[in-house]
Design an enzyme around this catalytic site. Sequence first.
Site, mmCIF file in Angstrom:
data_model
loop_
_atom_site.group_PDB
_atom_site.id
_atom_site.type_symbol
_atom_site.label_atom_id
_atom_site.label_comp_id
_atom_site.label_asym_id
_atom_site.label_seq_id
_atom_site.Cartn_x
_atom_site.Cartn_y
_atom_site.Cartn_z
ATOM 1 C CE1 TYR A 74 -3.659 2.433 1.072
ATOM 2 C CE2 TYR A 74 -2.561 2.710 3.177
ATOM 3 C CZ TYR A 74 -3.556 3.066 2.291
ATOM 4 O OH TYR A 74 -4.435 4.047 2.632
ATOM 5 C CE1 TYR A 228 -3.586 -3.474 9.036
ATOM 6 C CE2 TYR A 228 -4.395 -1.217 9.039
ATOM 7 C CZ TYR A 228 -3.358 -2.115 9.173
ATOM 8 O OH TYR A 228 -2.094 -1.658 9.461
ATOM 9 C CG HIS A 229 -9.342 0.437 8.560
ATOM 10 N ND1 HIS A 229 -9.960 -0.413 7.667
ATOM 11 C CD2 HIS A 229 -8.351 1.037 7.889
ATOM 12 C CE1 HIS A 229 -9.381 -0.313 6.481
ATOM 13 N NE2 HIS A 229 -8.395 0.558 6.582
ATOM 14 C CE LYS A 587 -7.666 13.139 14.708
ATOM 15 N NZ LYS A 587 -6.368 12.411 14.645
ATOM 16 C CG ASP A 591 -5.465 12.457 11.290
ATOM 17 O OD1 ASP A 591 -5.824 11.278 11.080
ATOM 18 O OD2 ASP A 591 -4.722 12.801 12.222
ATOM 19 C CG HIS A 593 -5.697 7.807 11.529
ATOM 20 N ND1 HIS A 593 -5.405 8.601 10.457
ATOM 21 C CD2 HIS A 593 -5.578 6.527 11.097
ATOM 22 C CE1 HIS A 593 -5.117 7.826 9.412
ATOM 23 N NE2 HIS A 593 -5.211 6.569 9.775
HETATM 24 C C1 SCD Z 1 -4.789 -17.722 -6.868
HETATM 25 N N1 SCD Z 1 -5.133 -17.985 -8.139
HETATM 26 C C2 SCD Z 1 -4.839 -19.245 -8.384
HETATM 27 C C3 SCD Z 1 -4.264 -19.774 -7.193
HETATM 28 N N2 SCD Z 1 -4.247 -18.793 -6.294
HETATM 29 N N3 SCD Z 1 -4.991 -19.990 -9.465
HETATM 30 C C4 SCD Z 1 -4.568 -21.254 -9.424
HETATM 31 N N4 SCD Z 1 -4.005 -21.818 -8.327
HETATM 32 C C5 SCD Z 1 -3.835 -21.119 -7.208
HETATM 33 N N5 SCD Z 1 -3.300 -21.672 -6.153
HETATM 34 C C6 SCD Z 1 -5.766 -17.064 -9.098
HETATM 35 C C7 SCD Z 1 -7.035 -16.456 -8.529
HETATM 36 O O1 SCD Z 1 -8.145 -17.287 -8.798
HETATM 37 C C8 SCD Z 1 -7.140 -15.164 -9.270
HETATM 38 O O2 SCD Z 1 -7.716 -15.290 -10.525
HETATM 39 C C9 SCD Z 1 -5.691 -14.771 -9.445
HETATM 40 O O3 SCD Z 1 -4.923 -15.955 -9.302
HETATM 41 C C10 SCD Z 1 -5.250 -13.738 -8.411
HETATM 42 O O4 SCD Z 1 -5.347 -14.326 -7.146
HETATM 43 P P1 SCD Z 1 -6.191 -13.742 -5.954
HETATM 44 O O5 SCD Z 1 -6.116 -14.735 -4.885
HETATM 45 O O6 SCD Z 1 -7.526 -13.289 -6.381
HETATM 46 O O7 SCD Z 1 -5.261 -12.494 -5.550
HETATM 47 P P2 SCD Z 1 -5.409 -10.966 -5.854
HETATM 48 O O8 SCD Z 1 -5.690 -10.677 -7.269
HETATM 49 O O9 SCD Z 1 -4.218 -10.352 -5.279
HETATM 50 O O10 SCD Z 1 -6.693 -10.543 -5.035
HETATM 51 C C11 SCD Z 1 -6.737 -10.634 -3.646
HETATM 52 C C12 SCD Z 1 -8.034 -10.065 -3.081
HETATM 53 C C13 SCD Z 1 -8.242 -8.647 -3.586
HETATM 54 C C14 SCD Z 1 -9.206 -10.919 -3.582
HETATM 55 C C15 SCD Z 1 -7.997 -10.134 -1.575
HETATM 56 O O11 SCD Z 1 -9.462 -8.095 -3.126
HETATM 57 C C16 SCD Z 1 -7.126 -7.717 -3.189
HETATM 58 O O12 SCD Z 1 -6.105 -7.686 -3.845
HETATM 59 N N6 SCD Z 1 -7.273 -6.906 -2.145
HETATM 60 C C17 SCD Z 1 -6.267 -5.951 -1.762
HETATM 61 C C18 SCD Z 1 -6.835 -4.927 -0.883
HETATM 62 C C19 SCD Z 1 -5.803 -3.907 -0.434
HETATM 63 O O13 SCD Z 1 -4.680 -3.882 -0.923
HETATM 64 N N7 SCD Z 1 -6.128 -3.033 0.500
HETATM 65 C C20 SCD Z 1 -5.233 -2.051 1.038
HETATM 66 C C21 SCD Z 1 -5.840 -1.426 2.240
HETATM 67 P P3 SCD Z 1 -9.276 -14.909 -10.778
HETATM 68 O O14 SCD Z 1 -9.458 -13.506 -10.292
HETATM 69 O O15 SCD Z 1 -9.405 -15.047 -12.244
HETATM 70 O O16 SCD Z 1 -10.059 -15.890 -9.973
HETATM 71 C C22 SCD Z 1 -4.912 -0.462 2.867
HETATM 72 C C23 SCD Z 1 -5.474 0.240 4.063
HETATM 73 O O17 SCD Z 1 -6.688 0.396 4.247
HETATM 74 C C24 SCD Z 1 -4.443 0.706 5.027
HETATM 75 C C25 SCD Z 1 -4.923 1.391 6.250
HETATM 76 C C26 SCD Z 1 -5.561 2.744 6.041
HETATM 77 O O18 SCD Z 1 -5.328 3.398 5.048
HETATM 78 O O19 SCD Z 1 -6.330 3.176 6.923
#
Ligand code: SCD
Length: 711
Positions: A74, A228-229, A587, A591, A593
């Site tokens: 992130y 998370y939050h 605050k 922000d 938080h």
């Molecule tokens: C995975 N795949 C596989 C496999 N594993 N295929 C074959 N064999 C395996 N073993 C395939 C999946 O089916 C998918 O394809 C593709 O590979 C990608 O895998 P995934 O598991 O879906 O992974 P990804 O694309 O990374 O997605 C993960 C989530 C997604 C589903 C969780 O929602 C995501 O990336 N979320 C991230 C959220 C984030 O970063 N948030 C930050 C927050 P298909 O799709 O075709 O099925 C930050 C925050 O809030 C901080 C605090 C603040 O700010 O307050």
Amino acid sequence: MTDKPTLSDWSALAAKEVKGRDLTWHTPEGINVKPLYTAEDVAGWEPGLPGFAPFTRGVRASMYAGRPWTIRQYAGFSTAEESNAFYRRNLAAGQKGLSVAFDLATHRGYDSDHPRVVGDVGKAGVAIDTIDDMKILFDGIPLDQMSVSMTMNGAVIPILAFFIVAGEEQGVDRKLLDGTIQNDILKEFMVRNTYIYPPEPSMRIISDIFGYTSREMPKFNSISISGYHMQEAGATQVQELAFTIADGAEYVRYGVASGLDIDKFAGRLSFFFAIGMNFFMEVAKLRAARVLWYRVMTKLGARDERSKMLRTHCQTSGVSLTEQDPYNNVIRTTIEAMAAMLGGTQSLHTNALDEAIALPTDFSARIARNTQIVIQEETGMTKVVDPLGGSYYVEALTKQLVDAAQEIIDRVEAEGGMAKAVAAGWPKAMIEEAAAARQARVDRGEDVIVGVNKYRLANEDLLETLEVDNTKVREAQIARIERVKAGRDEAKCQAALDALRKGAAGPATIENNLLALAVECARARATLGEISAAMEESFDRYGTVPTPVKGVYAAPYKDDSRWDQVVNGVKAVERRLGRKPKLLVAKMGQDGHDRGANVIASAFGDMGFDIVSGPLFQTPEETVVLALESGVDVVGASSLAAGHKTLIPELIQRLRDKGRSDVKVIAGGVIPPQDYEFLRNAGVQGIYGPGSNVVECAADVLRLLGHNMPP
Ligand code: SCD
């Protein structure tokens, strides 16, 4: 041959070793962890196989043996150009997916030229005002090949619209866009506070996004339901688990009520959990979450197995990191990353070692990223699916967490679902109580934090931290907003904004779909602030005033002599003033938080101070008005999003302008030590960074108020 030892033989032997001492660990979530687990503890529990319902052991049959989790860091700061360059460097060095952090002005739907956001632009994330910013952000990053997560909840409509149009203008059909939008507003009302509109229209926005993405963007995850939050705000793991699953159920109900077929959108709901230092509890939490989601979705009528499969991102815990002895944070993050992967996460962010005080530098970001790469590529840990499966302890803990969270979920459901519970306020209060209790345990040394309340270094070396020149970013953003506005077809842009205005005022139909209408606005070069304001006309802007919990911080301090000294000090000042000493917990900026502010308000209240809890999102000017109207002696400014160097000096100047330099100003939160001198020169009389002991802060405040407080 001797008989095999029994469990009671073991109990007797262990009791002898520890002379009868009770070895049960009573965790903050109310789970009693025993020193030994055996087959008896998991009798009747069937975790099943990975890739099969209820997915206790993972959503994929082959899990990381087939494909490791996505390394998704992130990040975002300053301008789109700077963030784009940072992303490209990270991708070249082994990161696999992107995750955009937006600045607080963007979160709250303000363009960078808005007077309320002077201290926030480009600080805790990247500033995005127009489609041009979004295009620059992904310049050279093909959006049909890279999955992009965007942490946006308040201004989710304009941001998603900009993303869709940025793809379009790269030549990428929206059907191919892969990624995730956070879009989880319920937890914003509970803990994170980057909402814009009141709950009801906010929930409509979410259904509209479900509708649009399920029709138009089949590869895109329409929400990241986030616990998370909650953990960052102080929730126990059981609370985090229960409220997150209950939030998910609520979103599904809203989606269905808006006319969507559950199996058309539920397969693209995703989750997001925090991974803190209670290693096995975190592993078990992810396993329990999958079981609970399977149950909930079956009950809600999902038929497709993919609709019931909980896929999640995880982030190592920010609050577990310390400003003191910061290299310990690398160790903490490694342990947490291992818990996330052993729990079966799909995607992971590992925090940088300087997280407690600033945004990551290239150096600290490299170590954070490499933490995951080393686990994936050097250890062989990915070769076996769910390697902790079958551990008596982990399986028993999984079951206990399922049961404990289910109780809270049942309470939420009995009261009509999470939207109602959030409106009633009890989940937030529960989390704030857990936060105050944790702070007291840390301040009393009962919960050890190495380098903070134990093994503290006599001298700390300064870490080099990243500093964003916020004025420069703001000027650059304002210049670009002006260029975009000058270059657009004004009539077309206003017509698109008018259509959005009407859509927001009208019922939630396909024709009034807010995202579809905002895509037209983005194409016509409307700004984020204009798109947000068009909806605000019908929806209004939401605000709340915090209500600190009482008595929780004080409870463990019974018979504590230092506590008594402080409480007596407060009484002495009260006698002198003829009223209680009064503290405004302020605050400022965008922000939201507020964990620190709430904990301080609760703890100081318990010590006998008269507390004014200021509303969120104040300008320095509004804070001065509130301080003077309430007649406070001290203003405590809590800053966690890097606005301190702009907002606090302005506050002090405005107090001086009113002839009230007698009002003391102190500051707390995420403030790098490098900034202390600057703030002291500006007139700040006390600075309390992360890891400060709250009782000692109060002792300090009493000194400021002229009381002779012993050290
Ligand atoms: C995975 N795949 C596989 C496999 N594993 N295929 C074959 N064999 C395996 N073993 C395939 C999946 O089916 C998918 O394809 C593709 O590979 C990608 O895998 P995934 O598991 O879906 O992974 P990804 O694309 O990374 O997605 C993960 C989530 C997604 C589903 C969780 O929602 C995501 O990336 N979320 C991230 C959220 C984030 O970063 N948030 C930050 C927050 P298909 O799709 O075709 O099925 C930050 C925050 O809030 C901080 C605090 C603040 O700010 O307050």
